[in-house]
Design a protein around this motif. Structure first.
Motif, PDB file in Angstrom:
ATOM      1  N   LEU A 131       9.026 -11.257 -11.331  1.00 24.98           N
ATOM      2  CA  LEU A 131       9.046 -11.072 -12.783  1.00 24.98           C
ATOM      3  C   LEU A 131       9.225  -9.610 -13.179  1.00 24.98           C
ATOM      4  N   GLY A 132       9.280  -8.712 -12.183  1.00 22.73           N
ATOM      5  CA  GLY A 132       9.527  -7.301 -12.456  1.00 22.73           C
ATOM      6  C   GLY A 132       8.303  -6.424 -12.434  1.00 22.73           C
ATOM      7  N   TYR A 133       7.175  -6.921 -11.964  1.00 24.38           N
ATOM      8  CA  TYR A 133       5.940  -6.148 -11.963  1.00 24.38           C
ATOM      9  C   TYR A 133       5.720  -5.451 -10.625  1.00 24.38           C
ATOM     10  N   GLN A 134       5.153  -4.246 -10.687  1.00 22.90           N
ATOM     11  CA  GLN A 134       4.535  -3.616  -9.537  1.00 22.90           C
ATOM     12  C   GLN A 134       3.051  -3.944  -9.577  1.00 22.90           C
ATOM     13  N   LEU A 135       2.395  -3.973  -8.418  1.00 19.59           N
ATOM     14  CA  LEU A 135       1.003  -4.414  -8.333  1.00 19.59           C
ATOM     15  C   LEU A 135       0.078  -3.230  -8.109  1.00 19.59           C
ATOM     16  N   LEU A 136      -1.122  -3.345  -8.667  1.00 19.20           N
ATOM     17  CA  LEU A 136      -2.172  -2.359  -8.425  1.00 19.20           C
ATOM     18  C   LEU A 136      -3.498  -3.104  -8.436  1.00 19.20           C
ATOM     19  N   PHE A 137      -4.260  -2.985  -7.344  1.00 13.99           N
ATOM     20  CA  PHE A 137      -5.522  -3.708  -7.254  1.00 13.99           C
ATOM     21  C   PHE A 137      -6.449  -2.987  -6.284  1.00 13.99           C
ATOM     22  N   ASP A 138      -7.689  -3.400  -6.285  1.00 12.22           N
ATOM     23  CA  ASP A 138      -8.671  -2.862  -5.348  1.00 12.22           C
ATOM     24  C   ASP A 138      -8.554  -3.629  -4.032  1.00 12.22           C
ATOM     25  N   MET A 139      -8.940  -2.954  -2.949  1.00 12.01           N
ATOM     26  CA  MET A 139      -8.851  -3.563  -1.629  1.00 12.01           C
ATOM     27  C   MET A 139     -10.187  -4.177  -1.241  1.00 12.01           C
ATOM     28  N   LYS A 140     -10.125  -5.293  -0.537  1.00 12.68           N
ATOM     29  CA  LYS A 140     -11.327  -5.878   0.030  1.00 12.68           C
ATOM     30  C   LYS A 140     -11.778  -5.043   1.225  1.00 12.68           C
ATOM     31  N   VAL A 141     -13.089  -5.057   1.473  1.00  8.97           N
ATOM     32  CA  VAL A 141     -13.640  -4.228   2.537  1.00  8.97           C
ATOM     33  C   VAL A 141     -13.027  -4.596   3.884  1.00  8.97           C
ATOM     34  N   ASP A 142     -12.742  -5.864   4.098  1.00  5.39           N
ATOM     35  CA  ASP A 142     -12.171  -6.301   5.381  1.00  5.39           C
ATOM     36  C   ASP A 142     -10.777  -5.741   5.620  1.00  5.39           C
ATOM     37  N   ASP A 143     -10.070  -5.341   4.554  1.00 12.03           N
ATOM     38  CA  ASP A 143      -8.706  -4.834   4.696  1.00 12.03           C
ATOM     39  C   ASP A 143      -8.629  -3.312   4.733  1.00 12.03           C
ATOM     40  N   LEU A 144      -9.763  -2.636   4.618  1.00 10.88           N
ATOM     41  CA  LEU A 144      -9.750  -1.180   4.669  1.00 10.88           C
ATOM     42  C   LEU A 144      -9.517  -0.702   6.099  1.00 10.88           C
ATOM     43  N   GLY A 145      -8.666   0.301   6.254  1.00  9.89           N
ATOM     44  CA  GLY A 145      -8.412   0.884   7.564  1.00  9.89           C
ATOM     45  C   GLY A 145      -7.749  -0.041   8.553  1.00  9.89           C
ATOM     46  N   LYS A 146      -7.094  -1.094   8.063  1.00  8.16           N
ATOM     47  CA  LYS A 146      -6.455  -2.068   8.944  1.00  8.16           C
ATOM     48  C   LYS A 146      -4.937  -1.940   8.806  1.00  8.16           C
ATOM     49  N   PRO A 147      -4.273  -1.255   9.728  1.00  4.47           N
ATOM     50  CA  PRO A 147      -2.811  -1.089   9.622  1.00  4.47           C
ATOM     51  C   PRO A 147      -2.075  -2.333  10.094  1.00  4.47           C
ATOM     52  N   TYR A 148      -1.018  -2.680   9.377  1.00  2.88           N
ATOM     53  CA  TYR A 148      -0.139  -3.783   9.751  1.00  2.88           C
ATOM     54  C   TYR A 148       1.191  -3.165  10.173  1.00  2.88           C
ATOM     55  N   ASP A 149       1.437  -3.146  11.482  1.00  2.00           N
ATOM     56  CA  ASP A 149       2.598  -2.461  12.037  1.00  2.00           C
ATOM     57  C   ASP A 149       3.792  -3.411  12.041  1.00  2.00           C
ATOM     58  N   GLU A 150       4.827  -3.057  11.279  1.00  4.10           N
ATOM     59  CA  GLU A 150       6.047  -3.851  11.202  1.00  4.10           C
ATOM     60  C   GLU A 150       7.201  -3.215  11.970  1.00  4.10           C
ATOM     61  N   GLY A 151       6.901  -2.321  12.891  1.00  2.00           N
ATOM     62  CA  GLY A 151       7.945  -1.694  13.679  1.00  2.00           C
ATOM     63  C   GLY A 151       8.475  -0.435  13.041  1.00  2.00           C
ATOM     64  N   HIS A 152       9.321  -0.582  12.004  1.00  2.00           N
ATOM     65  CA  HIS A 152       9.905   0.598  11.363  1.00  2.00           C
ATOM     66  C   HIS A 152       9.109   1.056  10.148  1.00  2.00           C
ATOM     67  N   PHE A 153       7.996   0.375   9.815  1.00  2.00           N
ATOM     68  CA  PHE A 153       7.074   0.873   8.784  1.00  2.00           C
ATOM     69  C   PHE A 153       5.706   0.237   9.009  1.00  2.00           C
ATOM     70  N   ILE A 154       4.695   0.848   8.409  1.00  2.00           N
ATOM     71  CA  ILE A 154       3.308   0.394   8.525  1.00  2.00           C
ATOM     72  C   ILE A 154       2.765   0.159   7.129  1.00  2.00           C
ATOM     73  N   VAL A 155       2.066  -0.943   6.933  1.00  2.00           N
ATOM     74  CA  VAL A 155       1.383  -1.216   5.680  1.00  2.00           C
ATOM     75  C   VAL A 155      -0.103  -0.945   5.892  1.00  2.00           C
ATOM     76  N   LEU A 156      -0.651  -0.022   5.115  1.00  2.00           N
ATOM     77  CA  LEU A 156      -2.055   0.364   5.236  1.00  2.00           C
ATOM     78  C   LEU A 156      -2.642   0.523   3.848  1.00  2.00           C
ATOM     79  N   GLU A 157      -3.659  -0.289   3.550  1.00  2.00           N
ATOM     80  CA  GLU A 157      -4.376  -0.233   2.279  1.00  2.00           C
ATOM     81  C   GLU A 157      -3.418  -0.273   1.085  1.00  2.00           C
ATOM     82  N   GLY A 158      -2.432  -1.157   1.179  1.00  2.00           N
ATOM     83  CA  GLY A 158      -1.517  -1.386   0.078  1.00  2.00           C
ATOM     84  C   GLY A 158      -0.333  -0.456   0.008  1.00  2.00           C
ATOM     85  N   ASN A 159      -0.304   0.601   0.801  1.00  2.00           N
ATOM     86  CA  ASN A 159       0.801   1.562   0.773  1.00  2.00           C
ATOM     87  C   ASN A 159       1.639   1.456   2.035  1.00  2.00           C
TER      88      ASN A 159
END
Length: 616
Positions: free
Chosen positions: A333-361
């Motif tokens: 719909l054209g929105y960017q998202l902004l929200f608070d992180m759950k404690v379980d997702d803090l400091g948890k990197p998701y490695d996708e090879g050519h980029f990493i998703v960490l705490e929403g960034n």
């Protein structure tokens, strides 16, 4: 010498109030009030839609057309909206009282209500009641008996008898007319005020209690408000399956969950130059599908042509397990998202090879192995092993690895085109895969963070961010869909906190205004003595409209100064009284217990003050 009040012994009650009985409460409205509310209803165009739907249902059912209704849909909705704006209970009795005794003949004719001298308030009551239930018959997705309780078995049989297509169609109709009522508040703003809002919005769910009494899951009966559920302000804010225990039932609220979307500021550091109105909503059981309910409201806003930029929500909407419920549709719909992180997702990197998703960034894979930077938020908010300044310094260092947005808007389908931090005119890191002479290229002398060869992605894991000449790629995938936030705002920074806290205060203010007992009183179920999902949905929408009208009047009276770019003046940082008294405190972690208040220093001869003496 005092004068003694005298009373006329032969006083007789005014003739117009002698035989009113239960309609003795005085409820009046001026011509201007009714013109405003009736005009609001008519400008939405929902009355014509309701008649068109009613005709379609009549033809599909093979019924003959009946006599012309004695009261129009717009008239009955205008009466209830007038009551809401006047702070009166939205009951049919009050609506009949207003129509029979509180309006001038000219105003009644404007509403299309024709009354002769012999017409009683009871007759007007019947007209209003029939008109409103005629409206409900068009949009109520689950019609059924409301005057007596049903057993659970009878409820299951009733659900089995409903046509799923008809239920879906009427639910969509209900969403459409309720959101049309709310969006019209935004459309009625002056054009120059309306255009100042750039599309930032904030969403939150709030409980709407009902007048009917709820039952526990062990009871063989169910409430007459059988679409409602139990809500509790604890954890995920709901009770599972009709209050499992008596203890939780006593603490819970029986009602519905209204997902309300409000306009949000363009810049939290400046005074807002438009009233922050509710512009969308949806209705469901408490905390059943918060993400999907928010999307219903956003879709209705998109259909009405409202702008879309940034949507802010709490943890109920952020990184939910199924991105198909909220994140993906919101981006489409054209929105960017902004929200608070759950404690379980803090400091948890998701490695996708050519980029990493960490705490929403999104970060460069060169961040691998830098545990102090990856776990910075965990060390501050969870372990509490570092202080606030150290945390912010590590986030600032981590920001150099962030992917940079190549386009401000999301692509069709929700993807985002991003650029490697070593590419572009303003790189932040120096990568061996992209040897460059920045000073010769751009004439800038930049201190770039070098990436060690061991942290360079392996050849088989390199994506388009590493292989494309421009270093750009459209980022998609399950991890991005679920975890990613607005790439321009880094989680945990003062900028993120200012955006999140300011907009969250905005939606809480909207909820508080709607629930204010001196105004719309959405939290007082006795002010809405009506049963049914559809009826409560419509009444909640009308109460939000009344709240929007009040907010608009208050804003227009402020006369806020606006510069040539439509911006308000910068906010003044007024110190809090406790900061002046006890000294300014550093930002604290969200989940840390409050610090004990420092005690004032007392002299050796100090003693507690007695009554009437100062404590200083």
């Amino acid at each position: 010498m005092s004068a003694q009040a005298s009373f006329d012994e032969d006083y007789v009650l005014d003739e117009t109030r002698q035989w009113r009985g239960v309609y003795s409460k005085r409820i009046n409205a001026s011509d201007e009030d009714v013109v405003r509310t009736l005009g609001h209803i008519k400008r939405t165009g929902i009355s014509a839609e309701l008649y068109r739907w009613m005709e379609e249902d009549r033809i599909a059912a093979g019924k003959q057309a009946g006599p012309k209704p004695a009261m129009d849909f717009a008239a009955v909705l205008a009466l209830y909206l007038t009551l809401a704006c006047a702070g009166q209970a939205m009951t049919t009795r009050n609506a009949a009282n207003l129509a029979r005794y509180g309006l001038s003949d000219h105003t009644r004719r404007r509403l299309g209500i024709e009354l002769d001298e012999k017409a009683t308030a009871d007759a007007v009551y019947d007209r209003i009641d029939r008109a409103f239930h005629r409206l409900l018959a068009v949009v109520d997705p689950e019609p059924g008996p409301r005057r007596q309780k049903m057993s659970r078995e009878a409820r299951q049989n009733h659900l089995a008898s409903l046509d799923e297509d008809a239920v879906r169609m009427r639910r969509e109709r209900l969403h459409q007319i309720c959101n049309a009522l709310i969006v019209q508040s935004y459309k009625d703003l002056p054009r120059e005020v309306r255009r100042r809002w750039k599309g930032n919005a904030v969403v939150d769910g709030t409980v709407v209690p009902v007048h009917s009494r709820g039952h526990s899951k062990t009871s063989q009966w169910i409430s007459t408000e059988y679409e409602a559920g139990w809500y509790q302000r604890k954890g995920d804010h709901f009770l599972d399956d009709d209050a499992p225990t008596q203890q939780l039932k006593n603490k819970g609220i029986f009602g519905y969950d209204a997902a309300i979307v409000s306009m949000a500021t363009n810049d939290p550091s400046r005074v807002t130059t438009f009233p922050q109105l509710a512009v969308g909503m949806s209705f469901d059981k408490p905390a059943v599908e918060p993400g999907q309910n928010a999307i219903i409201a956003l879709e209705q806003m998109n259909r009405a042509g409202l702008p879309a930029r940034l949507i802010i929500g709490d943890r109920a909407y952020g990184n939910s397990p199924l991105a198909e419920n909220f994140q993906i549709p919101a981006r489409e719909l054209g929105y960017q998202l902004l929200f608070d992180m759950k404690v379980d997702d803090l400091g948890k990197p998701y490695d996708e090879g050519h980029f990493i998703v960490l705490e929403g960034n999104l970060y460069s894979p060169a961040l691998r192995g830098k545990e102090n930077l990856i776990k910075a938020t965990v060390h501050y908010r969870v372990d509490k092993s570092i202080d606030y300044d150290t945390w912010q310094k590590r986030l600032e260092q981590r920001a150099k690895y962030m992917l940079q947005p190549h386009e401000a808007a999301t692509r069709e389908g929700g993807g985002q085109q991003m650029r490697c931090p070593a590419a572009g005119p303003n790189p932040t890191v120096a990568c061996p895969l992209r040897p460059r002479d920045i000073e010769a290229e751009t004439g800038k002398h930049l201190a770039l963070l070098p990436i060690m060869p061991k942290n360079v992605p392996a050849e088989h894991t390199r994506g388009k961010l590493c292989t494309n000449a421009g270093g750009t790629s459209i980022i998609r995938g399950p991890v991005y869909d679920r975890q990613a936030m607005d790439p321009r705002i880094q989680f945990g920074t003062p900028e993120w906190y200012t955006w999140y806290s300011t907009t969250r205060n905005t939606i809480e203010s909207v909820n508080a205004s709607a629930k204010n007992g001196a105004g719309a009183a959405l939290a007082i179920a006795d002010r809405r003595r009506i049963r049914g999902y559809a009826a409560n949905y419509i009444f909640t929408a009308l109460l939000l409209v009344a709240t929007n009208m009040h907010k608009t009047e208050v804003f227009m009276a402020k006369n806020i100064q606006v510069d040539s770019r439509g911006r308000g003046p910068e906010k003044k940082n007024t110190p809090r009284l406790r900061d002046v008294t006890w000294g300014k405190e550093l930002p604290k972690p969200w989940n840390a217990p409050p610090k004990k208040r420092r005690q004032r220093e007392r002299g050796p001869d100090w003693s507690p003050p007695t009554r009437g003496e100062s404590a200083i």
